[in-house]
Scaffold this active site. Structure first.
Site, PDB file in Angstrom:
ATOM      1  N   PHE A  94       0.859  -1.183   0.000  1.00 35.47           N
ATOM      2  CA  PHE A  94       0.000   0.000   0.000  1.00 35.47           C
ATOM      3  C   PHE A  94       0.896   1.233   0.000  1.00 35.47           C
ATOM      4  O   PHE A  94       1.826   1.336   0.808  1.00 35.47           O
ATOM      5  CB  PHE A  94      -0.927  -0.007   1.218  1.00 35.47           C
ATOM      6  CG  PHE A  94      -1.976   1.040   1.124  1.00 35.47           C
ATOM      7  CD1 PHE A  94      -3.045   0.888   0.246  1.00 35.47           C
ATOM      8  CD2 PHE A  94      -1.890   2.201   1.864  1.00 35.47           C
ATOM      9  CE1 PHE A  94      -4.007   1.876   0.127  1.00 35.47           C
ATOM     10  CE2 PHE A  94      -2.853   3.190   1.746  1.00 35.47           C
ATOM     11  CZ  PHE A  94      -3.910   3.029   0.877  1.00 35.47           C
ATOM     12  N   ASP A 115       2.236  -5.762   7.530  1.00 38.29           N
ATOM     13  CA  ASP A 115       1.068  -4.878   7.516  1.00 38.29           C
ATOM     14  C   ASP A 115      -0.166  -5.753   7.314  1.00 38.29           C
ATOM     15  O   ASP A 115      -0.323  -6.382   6.255  1.00 38.29           O
ATOM     16  CB  ASP A 115       1.206  -3.840   6.395  1.00 38.29           C
ATOM     17  CG  ASP A 115       0.011  -2.884   6.353  1.00 38.29           C
ATOM     18  OD1 ASP A 115      -1.077  -3.252   6.852  1.00 38.29           O
ATOM     19  OD2 ASP A 115       0.165  -1.782   5.797  1.00 38.29           O
ATOM     20  N   TYR A 148     -10.405  -0.393  10.556  1.00 35.77           N
ATOM     21  CA  TYR A 148     -11.610   0.116   9.883  1.00 35.77           C
ATOM     22  C   TYR A 148     -12.011  -0.670   8.638  1.00 35.77           C
ATOM     23  O   TYR A 148     -12.993  -0.322   8.006  1.00 35.77           O
ATOM     24  CB  TYR A 148     -11.498   1.614   9.568  1.00 35.77           C
ATOM     25  CG  TYR A 148     -10.323   2.060   8.727  1.00 35.77           C
ATOM     26  CD1 TYR A 148     -10.294   1.834   7.360  1.00 35.77           C
ATOM     27  CD2 TYR A 148      -9.278   2.767   9.297  1.00 35.77           C
ATOM     28  CE1 TYR A 148      -9.228   2.275   6.589  1.00 35.77           C
ATOM     29  CE2 TYR A 148      -8.210   3.228   8.539  1.00 35.77           C
ATOM     30  CZ  TYR A 148      -8.192   2.978   7.190  1.00 35.77           C
ATOM     31  OH  TYR A 148      -7.133   3.422   6.427  1.00 35.77           O
ATOM     32  N   LYS A 149     -11.254  -1.708   8.299  1.00 37.79           N
ATOM     33  CA  LYS A 149     -11.616  -2.531   7.147  1.00 37.79           C
ATOM     34  C   LYS A 149     -12.382  -3.758   7.644  1.00 37.79           C
ATOM     35  O   LYS A 149     -13.539  -3.649   8.035  1.00 37.79           O
ATOM     36  CB  LYS A 149     -10.362  -2.896   6.361  1.00 37.79           C
ATOM     37  CG  LYS A 149      -9.646  -1.682   5.754  1.00 37.79           C
ATOM     38  CD  LYS A 149      -8.355  -2.087   5.051  1.00 37.79           C
ATOM     39  CE  LYS A 149      -7.566  -0.874   4.575  1.00 37.79           C
ATOM     40  NZ  LYS A 149      -8.171  -0.212   3.413  1.00 37.79           N
ATOM     41  N   ARG A 161     -12.502  -4.115  -7.613  1.00 33.47           N
ATOM     42  CA  ARG A 161     -12.239  -4.872  -6.385  1.00 33.47           C
ATOM     43  C   ARG A 161     -13.549  -5.191  -5.675  1.00 33.47           C
ATOM     44  O   ARG A 161     -14.416  -4.327  -5.525  1.00 33.47           O
ATOM     45  CB  ARG A 161     -11.400  -4.049  -5.398  1.00 33.47           C
ATOM     46  CG  ARG A 161      -9.986  -3.834  -5.770  1.00 33.47           C
ATOM     47  CD  ARG A 161      -9.153  -3.445  -4.540  1.00 33.47           C
ATOM     48  NE  ARG A 161      -9.766  -2.385  -3.737  1.00 33.47           N
ATOM     49  CZ  ARG A 161      -9.255  -1.941  -2.589  1.00 33.47           C
ATOM     50  NH1 ARG A 161      -8.137  -2.480  -2.102  1.00 33.47           N
ATOM     51  NH2 ARG A 161      -9.839  -0.974  -1.926  1.00 33.47           N
TER      52      ARG A 161
END
Lengths: 427, 427
Positions: B137, B212, B237-238, B386
C-alpha cells in the site's frame, strides 16, 4: 485600590449580577454539564457540547451506515482536516489554508520540528540545538528528545527556565540554536508568554519557533500570522471542547509550506493521493502535513466544539477570562489568608492564561475534598491545585462558590481525612 | 471437476441454500446495512456495527458529559489502547500484552520501522536497506521513504516485486538488508503472502520483518507469534469494522519490547506518565509504542467491531471467505466469458486474501454502473474492479447477484454511458 480591597466589596450577589450582565452567558446553554457540578477542568478536557451526541449519531447512522465508503466524498470526510483546520485558524489568527486538524499534538510537533530542522539544515547547517521550556508540557520535550536522538549528528535539546524565555533568551540564544519550541501558556502555573515579542527575539537570534497552543487556543486572542510565528500545534480537547482525545492541529506559515517535507509522509500528504504511485511526491501547501486516515467520527464531534467557538467573540472571551481569574485571585487572597495558600499564576494580565493555580502543601487532599463536593479542578505535582476558567460555561458565581468551598475545606480541615490522601494514577 | 463445471451446476437457489446452512449467518444481524445494497467494499471501510451508535452515545453523554475528566480513570479510557490491543491480538495470534491500538497504520509503521532499524544499528550497523513490495500500500512505502530520508546515512528503501517475495527474496536479500516491510495481502490483487515461510526466509537473511495486516486482520487466520514475526501494524476500519478512520494497531514480539525506543516518544510512552518529568524514560513493554492522547470516542466505537469479531470463529470466517471467493471466481469464469474480463486474484487458496479483483479495460465505468444498482465495490488503477468479501455480513446469494449484475451490465453495455465515465477524486 488593592486587590484585596477590590474583592472585599464583592459578595455572592455581586457575582450573580456579573453573570446576569455577561455578554457570553447564553453560551452555557450549548454545553451539557452534570447537575451540582462546577467544572474547572476544561483546561484539561473541555465540557460536552450539546450538539456532540447528535452529530455522532448522524456520522455513524447516516454517513457511515448508509453512505458507507461513498461518504469520504459525499459527506465531506475527505476534507475534514482542512475544513476543521480553517475553523481553528479563525480562532488563532492563522489565515485560511494554513492549518489542518489531524493526529495528536505530540505527533504534529514531531512533523513541525522535523520540517523546521530540515529548513535550517539547508540555511544554517551548523545550528543543531533545540530550546524548549523546562516546564513545557512534558510530551513536547519527550518528542523533541526522540527527534534529536533519531537525527543524531549532534542534534540536542536544551531546557530553559520560563524567566529566560520572558527575558528574550539573553543566555541561551547562541549561534547553535536552530529551533525554539514554546508552550504559549505554562500548563502548571498558567503563565502566558508574549507571542509577538518572543517570536521576534527568536528570529533575531536566527532560530525558528514552534508555538504549542494547547493551553491558549480558545482561551485568549492569538494572532499567529501577525506575530510572525513559523509554526504552531495544539489540541482541540481542552478549551475548544472537541471531546476526549479529539484530534490536534498543526499550523504552518504560508511562506514555509513548500520549503521542506516532513518525515511522517503518508499517503494523505501525497500530491496525488489516489494515483497509488510507489514514488513519494509531496502535496503543495498544508496538506503536506497530513499522514494517514483520520477518524471521521472524532473529527465531526470536534467540529461541533469549533462551531460553538465560531459564534463567540474572542475579545469578549479573553475579557471574561481575565475578569474570572482576577476575581478568583482576589477572593483567594481576601478569604484564604489564614492558610498557607500561594497564588502561582502571574498577577499581570499580559502574563496570564486562562487558569488559576494555587499551591498548598496538602494540595492533593484539598482537591480530593473539593471534587467530593462536585467542584472539579485538578492537581499537579508539586502541591498545585489547578482551576481552568472556560468563559463559555463558567460564571462569576461559580468562582465565588469554589473559593467559598475551599475556605470551608481549609477552615474545617475537611481535607485531613484518609479518603482524600489516596493517590490515583491520573488526575 | 473444472472450476467452470463446478459453478455451472450452481444457480441462485443453490446459493440461497448455502446461506441457510452458513454457520456465520447470524452475524449479519450485528450490522446495519442500507436496504437494496450489496456492500463489497468492507475491505476498504467495514460496515456499521449495530452497537456503534449506542456506544458513541454512552461515551459522549455519560462518560464525557457526566464523568468528564474523571472518565480517564472511571470509564477505562486510560487503558483503551491495551484493552483494544489485546482484543486485536486475539484475532491475529499476537498473545496478551503485545499490542496497542493507537494512531494510524502509517504512524505505527514509522514507530515500528524506526525501532527495528535502531535494533539493527546495534547488532548489524552495516545493514541499511529496507525492502518492501512495489505493490505494498503506497502509504507504507512513503512512510519508509520519509524515515530513510530522515535517517540519512545511506539508509535506502528498495522496492521488490511480489514474485520475489513469494520466492523468498533470491535476488534481493543481501547483507545490506536490515528490514523487510510486507503487506500480508496485496491491496489491489488480493494476493496473500505466507507469513511463516516468508518470515523464516527474512530471518535467515539476517533481516527483521514488519507485517502490515490491514487487508488480513479479521479476514483470515493469522498466527503472528507462531510465525516468528518481529512486528506488525494494521488498521481496524476494514475487516474489523471499527468505523471510518478508526485507530490502528501495532504489535511487537515480546522479546523485542524493551530492545529499543521509538522516536515518537510522547508522554503516553513514558515509564511514569504523570510524574511530568522533563527527562524521558521509556515504559517497559508495549506501552512504549504509544505517543499522545487517543480519542475515547473513536476507540470505543472501534471496540464494538472487535467485540463482534471476538464471538466469531476465525476458522469459520476463513472457510466462508474462501467459499465466497471460489464462487465469485467460478461464476465470473462461467458467466462472463464473452467479455474481456480477467481474474487477477490468485486461484490457489494459500495465495488468496478475502477479495476478488477482476480487470476489464472499462473497469471504472463498469464499477460506476454497478454502484448505481446498489452493488458497492471499488476501483483501483489500472482497470481493476475490487470486491471485498466480508464473511460476517456477505452471503453466497450476494455473490450470485453481483456476478449477474455484472453480466447484465456487460451484455447490455450499460457502462457505456457518459455518467459512468466521470472520475471522482476518491473511489
Amino acid at each position: 485600590m488593592m486587590i484585596s480591597e477590590r474583592s472585599a466589596t464583592l459578595d455572592r450577589t455581586a457575582c450573580e449580577r456579573l453573570d446576569r450582565d455577561d455578554p457570553l452567558r447564553s453560551f452555557k446553554d450549548e454545553f451539557v454539564l452534570p447537575p451540582n457540578t462546577i467544572y474547572l477542568d476544561g483546561n484539561s478536557l473541555g465540557a460536552q457540547t450539546k450538539g456532540a451526541a447528535n452529530r455522532a449519531q448522524e456520522v455513524i447512522a447516516d454517513e457511515w451506515g448508509t453512505g458507507l465508503i461513498r461518504s469520504w466524498n459525499t459527506a465531506g470526510w475527505f476534507d475534514l482536516p482542512t475544513t476543521l483546520g480553517d475553523k481553528v485558524a479563525g480562532l488563532v489568527g492563522g489565515g485560511a489554508g494554513n492549518t489542518v486538524v489531524t493526529d495528536t499534538t505530540s505527533i504534529n510537533l514531531f512533523k513541525a520540528a522535523s520540517a523546521a530542522l530540515k529548513m535550517q539544515a539547508t540555511d544554517a547547517p551548523e545550528r543543531r540545538v533545540i530550546l524548549t521550556q523546562r516546564e513545557n508540557f512534558p510530551s513536547d520535550i519527550y518528542m523533541l528528545q526522540g527527534l534529536a536522538e533519531q537525527l543524531g549528528d549532534d542534534y540536542e535539546v536544551r531546557l530553559v527556565d520560563d524567566a529566560e524565555v520572558t527575558a528574550g533568551f539573553p543566555n541561551t540564544m547562541t549561534a547553535e540554536v536552530a529551533l525554539v519550541v514554546l508552550t504559549h501558556v505554562n500548563y502548571r502555573t498558567g503563565r502566558l508568554f508574549d507571542m509577538s515579542s518572543t517570536t521576534s527575539a527568536i528570529h533575531a537570534g536566527g532560530a525558528m519557533v514552534i508555538w504549542d497552543l494547547c493551553h491558549s487556543a480558545g482561551a485568549l486572542e492569538i494572532d499567529l500570522a501577525g506575530s510572525g510565528a513559523d509554526m504552531a500545534v495544539g489540541c482541540t480537547y481542552k478549551f475548544l471542547n472537541g471531546g476526549p482525545g479529539s484530534p490536534a492541529f498543526i499550523w504552518v506559515a504560508e511562506a514555509l509550506h513548500n520549503r521542506a517535507t516532513q518525515p511522517l509522509s503518508g499517503w494523505w500528504s501525497h500530491a496525488k493521493q489516489f494515483d497509488m504511485s510507489p514514488e513519494y511526491a509531496p502535496a503543495e501547501g498544508i496538506r503536506r502535513y497530513l499522514t494517514g486516515t483520520h477518524s471521521a467520527i472524532s473529527m465531526s464531534v470536534a467540529e461541533v466544539g469549533l462551531n460553538t467557538f465560531g459564534r463567540a467573540d474572542m475579545a469578549q472571551v479573553r475579557a471574561k477570562s481575565l475578569a474570572l481569574s482576577d476575581l478568583f485571585i482576589d477572593l483567594v487572597e481576601a478569604r484564604l489568608s489564614a492558610h498557607p495558600v500561594e497564588v502561582i499564576t502571574p498577577r499581570e494580565h499580559e502574563h496570564r492564561g486562562s487558569q488559576v493555580s494555587i499551591s498548598h502543601p496538602e494540595g492533593f487532599a484539598i482537591m480530593s475534598a473539593l471534587i467530593e463536593r462536585g467542584i472539579i479542578g485538578d492537581y499537579r505535582e508539586p502541591s498545585i491545585l489547578r482551576f481552568g476558567l472556560t468563559p463559555l460555561y463558567i460564571g462569576f458565581t461559580d468562582v465565588w462558590d469554589t473559593v467559598e468551598a475551599l475556605r470551608d475545606i481549609l477552615d474545617n480541615r475537611t481535607w485531613d481525612a484518609p479518603e482524600h490522601k489516596l493517590r490515583s494514577a491520573v488526575t
